[in-house]
Design a protein around this motif. Structure first.
Motif, PDB file in Angstrom:
ATOM      1  N   GLY A 194       0.801  -1.224   0.000  1.00  0.00           N
ATOM      2  CA  GLY A 194       0.000   0.000   0.000  1.00  0.00           C
ATOM      3  C   GLY A 194       0.826   1.262   0.000  1.00  0.00           C
ATOM      4  N   SER A 195       2.148   1.120  -0.084  1.00  0.00           N
ATOM      5  CA  SER A 195       3.043   2.273  -0.072  1.00  0.00           C
ATOM      6  C   SER A 195       3.421   2.656  -1.500  1.00  0.00           C
ATOM      7  CB  SER A 195       4.310   1.947   0.722  1.00  0.00           C
ATOM      8  OG  SER A 195       5.345   2.876   0.449  1.00  0.00           O
ATOM      9  N   GLU A 196       3.129   3.871  -1.869  1.00  0.00           N
ATOM     10  CA  GLU A 196       3.472   4.336  -3.211  1.00  0.00           C
ATOM     11  C   GLU A 196       4.972   4.235  -3.455  1.00  0.00           C
ATOM     12  OE1 GLU A 196       2.494   8.204  -6.084  1.00  0.00           O
ATOM     13  OE2 GLU A 196       2.177   8.329  -3.911  1.00  0.00           O
ATOM     14  N   ALA A 197       5.763   4.631  -2.469  1.00  0.00           N
ATOM     15  CA  ALA A 197       7.216   4.603  -2.629  1.00  0.00           C
ATOM     16  C   ALA A 197       7.729   3.177  -2.752  1.00  0.00           C
ATOM     17  CB  ALA A 197       7.883   5.305  -1.448  1.00  0.00           C
ATOM     18  N   ASP A 198       7.182   2.250  -1.950  1.00  0.00           N
ATOM     19  CA  ASP A 198       7.620   0.856  -2.020  1.00  0.00           C
ATOM     20  C   ASP A 198       7.267   0.245  -3.369  1.00  0.00           C
ATOM     21  OD1 ASP A 198       8.548   1.171   0.529  1.00  0.00           O
ATOM     22  OD2 ASP A 198       7.321  -0.419   1.425  1.00  0.00           O
ATOM     23  N   LEU A 199       6.103   0.569  -3.897  1.00  0.00           N
ATOM     24  CA  LEU A 199       5.717   0.048  -5.208  1.00  0.00           C
ATOM     25  C   LEU A 199       6.626   0.599  -6.301  1.00  0.00           C
ATOM     26  CD1 LEU A 199       1.861   0.211  -4.825  1.00  0.00           C
ATOM     27  CD2 LEU A 199       3.170  -1.855  -5.326  1.00  0.00           C
ATOM     28  N   GLN A 200       6.948   1.884  -6.213  1.00  0.00           N
ATOM     29  CA  GLN A 200       7.877   2.455  -7.185  1.00  0.00           C
ATOM     30  C   GLN A 200       9.227   1.750  -7.112  1.00  0.00           C
ATOM     31  OE1 GLN A 200       6.982   6.694  -5.881  1.00  0.00           O
ATOM     32  NE2 GLN A 200       7.385   7.038  -8.054  1.00  0.00           N
ATOM     33  N   GLY A 201       9.660   1.435  -5.881  1.00  0.00           N
ATOM     34  CA  GLY A 201      10.927   0.743  -5.717  1.00  0.00           C
ATOM     35  C   GLY A 201      10.907  -0.645  -6.315  1.00  0.00           C
ATOM     36  N   GLY A 242      -3.161   0.662  -3.234  1.00  0.00           N
ATOM     37  CA  GLY A 242      -1.970  -0.070  -3.673  1.00  0.00           C
ATOM     38  C   GLY A 242      -2.076  -0.538  -5.115  1.00  0.00           C
ATOM     39  N   PRO A 243      -3.126  -1.279  -5.484  1.00  0.00           N
ATOM     40  CA  PRO A 243      -3.278  -1.662  -6.890  1.00  0.00           C
ATOM     41  C   PRO A 243      -3.360  -0.474  -7.843  1.00  0.00           C
ATOM     42  CG  PRO A 243      -4.635  -3.061  -5.518  1.00  0.00           C
ATOM     43  CD  PRO A 243      -4.083  -1.992  -4.618  1.00  0.00           C
ATOM     44  N   ALA A 244      -4.007   0.598  -7.406  1.00  0.00           N
ATOM     45  CA  ALA A 244      -4.083   1.788  -8.266  1.00  0.00           C
ATOM     46  C   ALA A 244      -2.697   2.354  -8.540  1.00  0.00           C
ATOM     47  CB  ALA A 244      -4.978   2.847  -7.623  1.00  0.00           C
ATOM     48  N   MET A 245      -1.849   2.394  -7.517  1.00  0.00           N
ATOM     49  CA  MET A 245      -0.500   2.909  -7.711  1.00  0.00           C
ATOM     50  C   MET A 245       0.348   1.932  -8.535  1.00  0.00           C
ATOM     51  SD  MET A 245      -0.436   5.924  -6.385  1.00  0.00           S
ATOM     52  CE  MET A 245      -2.112   5.981  -7.083  1.00  0.00           C
ATOM     53  N   ALA A 246       0.104   0.648  -8.363  1.00  0.00           N
ATOM     54  CA  ALA A 246       0.821  -0.332  -9.187  1.00  0.00           C
ATOM     55  C   ALA A 246       0.498  -0.119 -10.663  1.00  0.00           C
ATOM     56  CB  ALA A 246       0.448  -1.749  -8.759  1.00  0.00           C
ATOM     57  N   ILE A 247      -0.765   0.109 -10.968  1.00  0.00           N
ATOM     58  CA  ILE A 247      -1.166   0.385 -12.352  1.00  0.00           C
ATOM     59  C   ILE A 247      -0.527   1.682 -12.834  1.00  0.00           C
ATOM     60  CG2 ILE A 247      -3.103   0.943 -13.853  1.00  0.00           C
ATOM     61  CD1 ILE A 247      -4.834  -0.883 -12.006  1.00  0.00           C
ATOM     62  N   ARG A 248      -0.584   2.697 -11.993  1.00  0.00           N
ATOM     63  CA  ARG A 248      -0.058   4.015 -12.390  1.00  0.00           C
ATOM     64  C   ARG A 248       1.400   3.944 -12.815  1.00  0.00           C
ATOM     65  NH1 ARG A 248       0.721   9.490  -8.613  1.00  0.00           N
ATOM     66  NH2 ARG A 248       1.549  10.763 -10.313  1.00  0.00           N
ATOM     67  N   TYR A 249       2.214   3.265 -12.019  1.00  0.00           N
ATOM     68  CA  TYR A 249       3.651   3.275 -12.288  1.00  0.00           C
ATOM     69  C   TYR A 249       4.111   2.143 -13.213  1.00  0.00           C
ATOM     70  CZ  TYR A 249       3.860   6.884  -8.753  1.00  0.00           C
ATOM     71  OH  TYR A 249       3.664   8.059  -8.060  1.00  0.00           O
ATOM     72  N   ALA A 250       3.358   1.042 -13.251  1.00  0.00           N
ATOM     73  CA  ALA A 250       3.787  -0.078 -14.091  1.00  0.00           C
ATOM     74  C   ALA A 250       3.329   0.055 -15.533  1.00  0.00           C
ATOM     75  CB  ALA A 250       3.258  -1.391 -13.512  1.00  0.00           C
ATOM     76  N   ALA A 251       2.154   0.601 -15.745  1.00  0.00           N
ATOM     77  CA  ALA A 251       1.579   0.617 -17.094  1.00  0.00           C
ATOM     78  C   ALA A 251       2.485   1.267 -18.139  1.00  0.00           C
ATOM     79  CB  ALA A 251       0.204   1.272 -17.071  1.00  0.00           C
ATOM     80  N   PRO A 252       3.111   2.412 -17.863  1.00  0.00           N
ATOM     81  CA  PRO A 252       3.988   3.005 -18.886  1.00  0.00           C
ATOM     82  C   PRO A 252       5.159   2.100 -19.275  1.00  0.00           C
ATOM     83  CG  PRO A 252       3.425   4.632 -17.221  1.00  0.00           C
ATOM     84  CD  PRO A 252       2.958   3.310 -16.697  1.00  0.00           C
ATOM     85  N   LEU A 253       5.721   1.385 -18.306  1.00  0.00           N
ATOM     86  CA  LEU A 253       6.836   0.485 -18.603  1.00  0.00           C
ATOM     87  C   LEU A 253       6.369  -0.720 -19.416  1.00  0.00           C
ATOM     88  CD1 LEU A 253       8.663   0.480 -15.148  1.00  0.00           C
ATOM     89  CD2 LEU A 253       9.259   1.779 -17.192  1.00  0.00           C
ATOM     90  N   ILE A 254       5.189  -1.232 -19.069  1.00  0.00           N
ATOM     91  CA  ILE A 254       4.651  -2.368 -19.816  1.00  0.00           C
ATOM     92  C   ILE A 254       4.326  -1.941 -21.250  1.00  0.00           C
ATOM     93  CG2 ILE A 254       2.744  -4.019 -19.943  1.00  0.00           C
ATOM     94  CD1 ILE A 254       2.607  -3.907 -16.868  1.00  0.00           C
TER      95      ILE A 254
END
Length: 268
Positions: free
Chosen positions: A66-73, A119-131
């Motif tokens: 649920g941590s935005e920073a941890d997901l980015q990491g 948490g899932p929302a942030m995962a989508i936010r940061y992962a989608a551009p890379l995918i």
């Protein structure tokens, strides 16, 4: 001997799995590895044990889903260690037990929504551009039958999982043209750490056979059965499945529960 073999359905893919230390997350990580994926695994504990079962194709981090920073990491780790990202399974969650709405205060709601939905929302936010940059791929979020109708979890948990179902539909539309698919899995009763108290209580009362008795299969599910659904959604076999909530619940949600066991049944 590691968990990798020549399955190949995810050969050459790079996947992030949250909540990989146990239960559905661990079962999915092992299955993805057997099918050729390289993996970044996160959890608050035991992600390292899952990585040890897989071997060199897995990298683990202790992280709060649920941590935005941890997901980015974690997403950055996929790029640094394996060169990119193709699949995300935003699986980690917390339950809140079976508490009534009247027993959960604002802090309870905030924490459950933070982990299960934000948490899932942030995962989508940061992962989608890379995918998208790698030509497309798959994002999978763990929802629940509790997000479909009442009776399967606390008020906050149920609302968070209903939010996940809405989230994947919205994200699929907003990622239109990217070739990034976003779907959810809605498990029914699965024996994991989250449901351990339900199973232990039933076993203590000698009522284990009643677990899952409201669904047509008359049993609870296993983490491996949810992992198989995740593999389908991660692979090219689901290339035309997008913005959907795949229910894996033994048929529980196909009807409203009832007590008359002969109603609508054919004797065999």
């Amino acid at each position: 001997m590691t968990e990798r073999d020549a399955g190949g359905r995810l050969e050459g893919r790079i996947a992030l799995v949250t909540g990989a230390g146990s239960g559905i997350g661990r079962a999915t990580a092992l299955l993805f590895a057997r099918h050729g994926a390289k993996l970044v695994l996160t959890d608050l504990k035991d992600a390292d044990a899952t990585a040890d079962l897989i071997g060199e194709s897995a990298y683990w981090l202790q992280a709060d889903a649920g941590s935005e920073a941890d997901l980015q990491g974690a997403i950055s780790a996929a790029v640094q260690h394996f060169g990119g990202l193709d699949i995300v399974f935003a699986n980690a969650g917390i339950s809140g037990g079976l508490a009534s709405i009247f027993d959960q205060d604002a802090a309870d709601w905030a924490e459950i929504l933070r982990v299960n939905l934000i948490g899932p929302a942030m995962a989508i936010r940061y992962a989608a551009p890379l995918i998208k940059a790698r030509g497309g791929g798959s994002i999978i979020c763990t929802a629940s039958v509790a997000g479909l109708r009442s009776g399967a979890g606390s008020g906050a948990y149920s609302a968070s999982k209903a939010g996940v179902i809405s989230l994947v539909k919205t994200a699929a539309q907003q990622l239109s043209g990217s070739n990034v698919r976003v779907n959810a899995i809605c498990p029914g009763l699965i024996e994991t750490g989250m449901t351990e108290f339900i199973y232990e209580r039933a076993r203590a009362k000698g009522r284990e056979e009643q677990l899952g008795h409201l669904n047509p299969l008359k049993r609870g599910g296993t983490p491996e059965e949810i992992a198989s659904a995740a593999l389908f959604l991660a692979s090219d076999e689901s290339s035309y499945v997008n913005g959907q909530a795949l229910v894996v619940d033994g048929g529980l949600s196909s009807s409203h529960p009832f007590n008359n066991q002969s109603y609508g049944r054919t004797a065999i």
